[in-house]
Design a protein around this motif. Sequence first.
Motif, PDB file in Angstrom:
ATOM      1  N   ASP A 274     -22.339   1.616  -5.341  1.00 39.81           N
ATOM      2  CA  ASP A 274     -22.741   1.877  -3.955  1.00 39.81           C
ATOM      3  C   ASP A 274     -23.909   2.875  -3.939  1.00 39.81           C
ATOM      4  OD1 ASP A 274     -22.741   1.956  -1.172  1.00 39.81           O
ATOM      5  OD2 ASP A 274     -20.550   1.956  -1.051  1.00 39.81           O
ATOM      6  N   VAL A 275     -24.360   3.269  -2.777  1.00 40.85           N
ATOM      7  CA  VAL A 275     -25.599   4.050  -2.678  1.00 40.85           C
ATOM      8  C   VAL A 275     -25.440   5.499  -3.144  1.00 40.85           C
ATOM      9  CG1 VAL A 275     -26.420   2.624  -0.789  1.00 40.85           C
ATOM     10  CG2 VAL A 275     -25.186   4.739  -0.287  1.00 40.85           C
ATOM     11  N   ASN A 276     -26.560   6.074  -3.544  1.00 37.24           N
ATOM     12  CA  ASN A 276     -26.634   7.500  -3.932  1.00 37.24           C
ATOM     13  C   ASN A 276     -25.738   7.868  -5.100  1.00 37.24           C
ATOM     14  OD1 ASN A 276     -28.512   7.987  -1.938  1.00 37.24           O
ATOM     15  ND2 ASN A 276     -26.933   8.457  -0.423  1.00 37.24           N
ATOM     16  N   VAL A 277     -25.664   7.000  -6.057  1.00 39.86           N
ATOM     17  CA  VAL A 277     -24.907   7.322  -7.272  1.00 39.86           C
ATOM     18  C   VAL A 277     -25.891   7.838  -8.318  1.00 39.86           C
ATOM     19  CG1 VAL A 277     -23.621   6.293  -9.191  1.00 39.86           C
ATOM     20  CG2 VAL A 277     -23.014   5.745  -6.819  1.00 39.86           C
ATOM     21  N   ILE A 278     -25.490   8.897  -9.025  1.00 45.82           N
ATOM     22  CA  ILE A 278     -26.317   9.461 -10.092  1.00 45.82           C
ATOM     23  C   ILE A 278     -25.542   9.348 -11.401  1.00 45.82           C
ATOM     24  CG2 ILE A 278     -27.481  11.534 -10.941  1.00 45.82           C
ATOM     25  CD1 ILE A 278     -27.451  12.526  -7.995  1.00 45.82           C
ATOM     26  N   LEU A 279     -26.138   8.703 -12.367  1.00 42.08           N
ATOM     27  CA  LEU A 279     -25.538   8.630 -13.702  1.00 42.08           C
ATOM     28  C   LEU A 279     -26.383   9.484 -14.633  1.00 42.08           C
ATOM     29  CD1 LEU A 279     -24.838   4.773 -13.936  1.00 42.08           C
ATOM     30  CD2 LEU A 279     -23.319   6.574 -13.100  1.00 42.08           C
ATOM     31  N   GLU A 280     -25.736  10.368 -15.372  1.00 46.97           N
ATOM     32  CA  GLU A 280     -26.472  11.348 -16.176  1.00 46.97           C
ATOM     33  C   GLU A 280     -25.969  11.385 -17.608  1.00 46.97           C
ATOM     34  OE1 GLU A 280     -27.225  14.736 -13.176  1.00 46.97           O
ATOM     35  OE2 GLU A 280     -26.771  15.722 -15.075  1.00 46.97           O
ATOM     36  N   GLY A 281     -26.876  11.626 -18.553  1.00 45.28           N
ATOM     37  CA  GLY A 281     -26.467  11.781 -19.955  1.00 45.28           C
ATOM     38  C   GLY A 281     -26.102  10.447 -20.579  1.00 45.28           C
ATOM     39  N   GLN A 282     -25.054  10.440 -21.382  1.00 46.23           N
ATOM     40  CA  GLN A 282     -24.615   9.215 -22.073  1.00 46.23           C
ATOM     41  C   GLN A 282     -23.437   8.632 -21.312  1.00 46.23           C
ATOM     42  OE1 GLN A 282     -26.877   9.229 -24.637  1.00 46.23           O
ATOM     43  NE2 GLN A 282     -25.777  10.052 -26.411  1.00 46.23           N
ATOM     44  N   ILE A 283     -23.607   7.411 -20.861  1.00 51.07           N
ATOM     45  CA  ILE A 283     -22.611   6.809 -19.977  1.00 51.07           C
ATOM     46  C   ILE A 283     -22.162   5.458 -20.528  1.00 51.07           C
ATOM     47  CG2 ILE A 283     -22.307   5.846 -17.641  1.00 51.07           C
ATOM     48  CD1 ILE A 283     -22.606   8.776 -17.437  1.00 51.07           C
ATOM     49  N   SER A 284     -20.849   5.191 -20.414  1.00 42.59           N
ATOM     50  CA  SER A 284     -20.345   3.843 -20.696  1.00 42.59           C
ATOM     51  C   SER A 284     -19.557   3.374 -19.489  1.00 42.59           C
ATOM     52  CB  SER A 284     -19.398   3.851 -21.894  1.00 42.59           C
ATOM     53  OG  SER A 284     -20.110   4.054 -23.068  1.00 42.59           O
ATOM     54  N   ILE A 285     -19.799   2.154 -19.077  1.00 43.09           N
ATOM     55  CA  ILE A 285     -19.078   1.604 -17.920  1.00 43.09           C
ATOM     56  C   ILE A 285     -18.587   0.209 -18.277  1.00 43.09           C
ATOM     57  CG2 ILE A 285     -19.178   1.100 -15.445  1.00 43.09           C
ATOM     58  CD1 ILE A 285     -21.664   2.817 -15.231  1.00 43.09           C
ATOM     59  N   GLY A 286     -17.284  -0.008 -18.101  1.00 43.11           N
ATOM     60  CA  GLY A 286     -16.683  -1.296 -18.469  1.00 43.11           C
ATOM     61  C   GLY A 286     -16.830  -2.358 -17.393  1.00 43.11           C
ATOM     62  N   ASN A 287     -16.162  -3.482 -17.614  1.00 43.17           N
ATOM     63  CA  ASN A 287     -16.225  -4.609 -16.677  1.00 43.17           C
ATOM     64  C   ASN A 287     -15.578  -4.272 -15.342  1.00 43.17           C
ATOM     65  OD1 ASN A 287     -17.342  -6.285 -18.659  1.00 43.17           O
ATOM     66  ND2 ASN A 287     -15.304  -6.791 -19.445  1.00 43.17           N
ATOM     67  N   ASN A 288     -16.106  -4.842 -14.280  1.00 42.17           N
ATOM     68  CA  ASN A 288     -15.492  -4.759 -12.943  1.00 42.17           C
ATOM     69  C   ASN A 288     -15.273  -3.344 -12.440  1.00 42.17           C
ATOM     70  OD1 ASN A 288     -15.136  -7.611 -12.683  1.00 42.17           O
ATOM     71  ND2 ASN A 288     -13.510  -7.392 -14.216  1.00 42.17           N
ATOM     72  N   VAL A 289     -16.035  -2.419 -12.935  1.00 47.68           N
ATOM     73  CA  VAL A 289     -15.912  -1.051 -12.419  1.00 47.68           C
ATOM     74  C   VAL A 289     -16.630  -0.982 -11.079  1.00 47.68           C
ATOM     75  CG1 VAL A 289     -16.709   1.336 -12.763  1.00 47.68           C
ATOM     76  CG2 VAL A 289     -15.635   0.062 -14.649  1.00 47.68           C
ATOM     77  N   ARG A 290     -16.043  -0.264 -10.143  1.00 48.84           N
ATOM     78  CA  ARG A 290     -16.695  -0.062  -8.853  1.00 48.84           C
ATOM     79  C   ARG A 290     -16.902   1.440  -8.651  1.00 48.84           C
ATOM     80  NH1 ARG A 290     -15.856   1.386  -3.996  1.00 48.84           N
ATOM     81  NH2 ARG A 290     -17.546   0.749  -2.638  1.00 48.84           N
ATOM     82  N   ILE A 291     -18.127   1.822  -8.341  1.00 48.84           N
ATOM     83  CA  ILE A 291     -18.438   3.236  -8.106  1.00 48.84           C
ATOM     84  C   ILE A 291     -18.876   3.382  -6.659  1.00 48.84           C
ATOM     85  CG2 ILE A 291     -19.839   5.221  -8.819  1.00 48.84           C
ATOM     86  CD1 ILE A 291     -20.147   3.839 -11.566  1.00 48.84           C
ATOM     87  N   GLY A 292     -18.157   4.220  -5.932  1.00 52.09           N
ATOM     88  CA  GLY A 292     -18.419   4.395  -4.504  1.00 52.09           C
ATOM     89  C   GLY A 292     -19.658   5.236  -4.249  1.00 52.09           C
ATOM     90  N   ALA A 293     -19.945   5.430  -2.992  1.00 48.93           N
ATOM     91  CA  ALA A 293     -21.155   6.148  -2.591  1.00 48.93           C
ATOM     92  C   ALA A 293     -21.098   7.618  -2.993  1.00 48.93           C
ATOM     93  CB  ALA A 293     -21.327   6.033  -1.080  1.00 48.93           C
ATOM     94  N   ASN A 294     -22.270   8.178  -3.307  1.00 49.89           N
ATOM     95  CA  ASN A 294     -22.424   9.627  -3.525  1.00 49.89           C
ATOM     96  C   ASN A 294     -21.588  10.179  -4.672  1.00 49.89           C
ATOM     97  OD1 ASN A 294     -24.133   9.759  -1.209  1.00 49.89           O
ATOM     98  ND2 ASN A 294     -22.276   9.663   0.030  1.00 49.89           N
ATOM     99  N   CYS A 295     -21.511   9.450  -5.752  1.00 48.00           N
ATOM    100  CA  CYS A 295     -20.792   9.963  -6.932  1.00 48.00           C
ATOM    101  C   CYS A 295     -21.797  10.390  -7.989  1.00 48.00           C
ATOM    102  CB  CYS A 295     -19.912   8.879  -7.547  1.00 48.00           C
ATOM    103  SG  CYS A 295     -18.515   8.453  -6.499  1.00 48.00           S
TER     104      CYS A 295
END
Length: 456
Positions: A274-295
């Motif tokens: 969703d909007v305004n998400v910031i991912l920083e550094g080293q990130i791993s994200i699996g299948n079907n993950v949902r990240i909400g707004a402003n995280c």
Amino acid sequence: MKITTIILAAGKGTRMRSELPKVLHKIAGKPLLKHVYDMCSELQNNRIKIIYGHGAEQVLEVLKDLDADWIEQKQQLGTGHAVQQVKDQINPADIVLILYGDVPLLKLGTVKHLIAEVSDKSLALLTVNLENPRGYGRIVRNDHGAVTRIVEEKDASESEVLIREVNTGIMAVQGGHLIKWLDRLNNHNAQGEYYLTDIIEMAVADHVHIATSQPKTIDEVLGVNNRSQLGHLERVHQLEQAQQLMERGVTLYDPVRFDLRGTIEHLGLDIEIDVNVILEGQISIGNNVRIGANCRIVDSVIEDNAEILDHSLIEKAVVGQGSRIGPFARLRPETVIARNVHIGNFVEIKKSSVADGSKINHLSYIGDCTVGSRVNVGAGTITCNYDGVNKFHTVIGDGAFIGSDTQLIAPVTIGQNATIGAGSTITKDSPENQLTLSRAKQVSINGWQRPSKREK
Ligand code: UD1
Ligand code: CA
């Protein structure tokens, strides 16, 4: 074929109005100079040499671990003078690639194309046509369209100023030629500087052809001279990254409201952000993950089917499969959340592990704690892990039920399937399977009356 890459990074960057040397200002969380370094370090058989000067100590401190030779240019007397500092280290047989440390978005493909054009008989120059060429060196061509020289704006005639094709400063040239031409530079010009661009005229005199090519986009060759340009290139870069993620199968609800300041090491399929998400550094994200707004998620692993609800901050943590975090949750470093766990609103977790199926749904602080599986932590529970000097550990056994508003005074252990009555202050270990509570006895006072206002 060997390459020597020279990155010019000694300039002052006055217009940044900053204590920080220009090349240490960041795009996507990474210093400008590191962007250039990372790009050219992808070239095979390449030795990188960085000319540094302004803010020397700070630059070295931040970037000393780069696999490069550092050459200090004590006084910044021009781009030609900068390259002269490494003249003795140039192998005549090498191709020398000149890059700028403050031009962060240059693409490897553009550079490779440039290198492919270089020979004993040809110098490769990257140029670009600008609507407004102000401040740049102009590319002067003869009647046959061949480049004859570059003229800096301050030295240009009225007609030359009108030329829209400009020098990006990026070029590739055969080492032997460069060494020879560097010796002939002088500073007899409007700025009293040693211009690297003067080698173009020398090349033409030596019958070396000037092969020009252009980058795919102008943004690739834009330098950072002020914070407005820094902001522009940040957005350009972020949009490029967003585009790449979408190509890899991520749904971004709004690609212009997404920031990646680091690298994604593993990326599953059908991720929704969703909007305004910031991912920083080293990130791993699996299948079907949902990240909400402003995280904001920093240096963390989010496993398959996990859901991060709006306004959550996750730092150096692991969120296991199918777990649900937030809204408004904070996972601090060294937190490991196992599978199908629920961490709810206004819950802070620090340096703790939470095993499968446990729930900490509202308003709690869990620090230095081992939480078992299927544990239910009631609203407002606090692990009192700190006595002002030392930190202590809490253990909550599998299947335990912690009533709301409980304080667990660490070190303390709650046994498996134990129940803690709401409002308890637990100072001693609580046995398995039993109800433990510490609570003042409730009393009711018969005939008590509320105070009332006295009449005047
Ligand atoms: C230079 C070019 C100009 C080109 C422009 C593109 C020359 C003479 N002019 O302009 O034709 O259109 O770049 O941006 O080359 N630097 C040093 N040491 C110095 C001087 C500069 O390391 O003594 C570095 C700067 O940190 C910067 C780069 O070289 O990364 C370019 O310097 P800058 O002053 O921005 O370029 P100009 O000379 O204005
Ligand atoms: Ca300049």
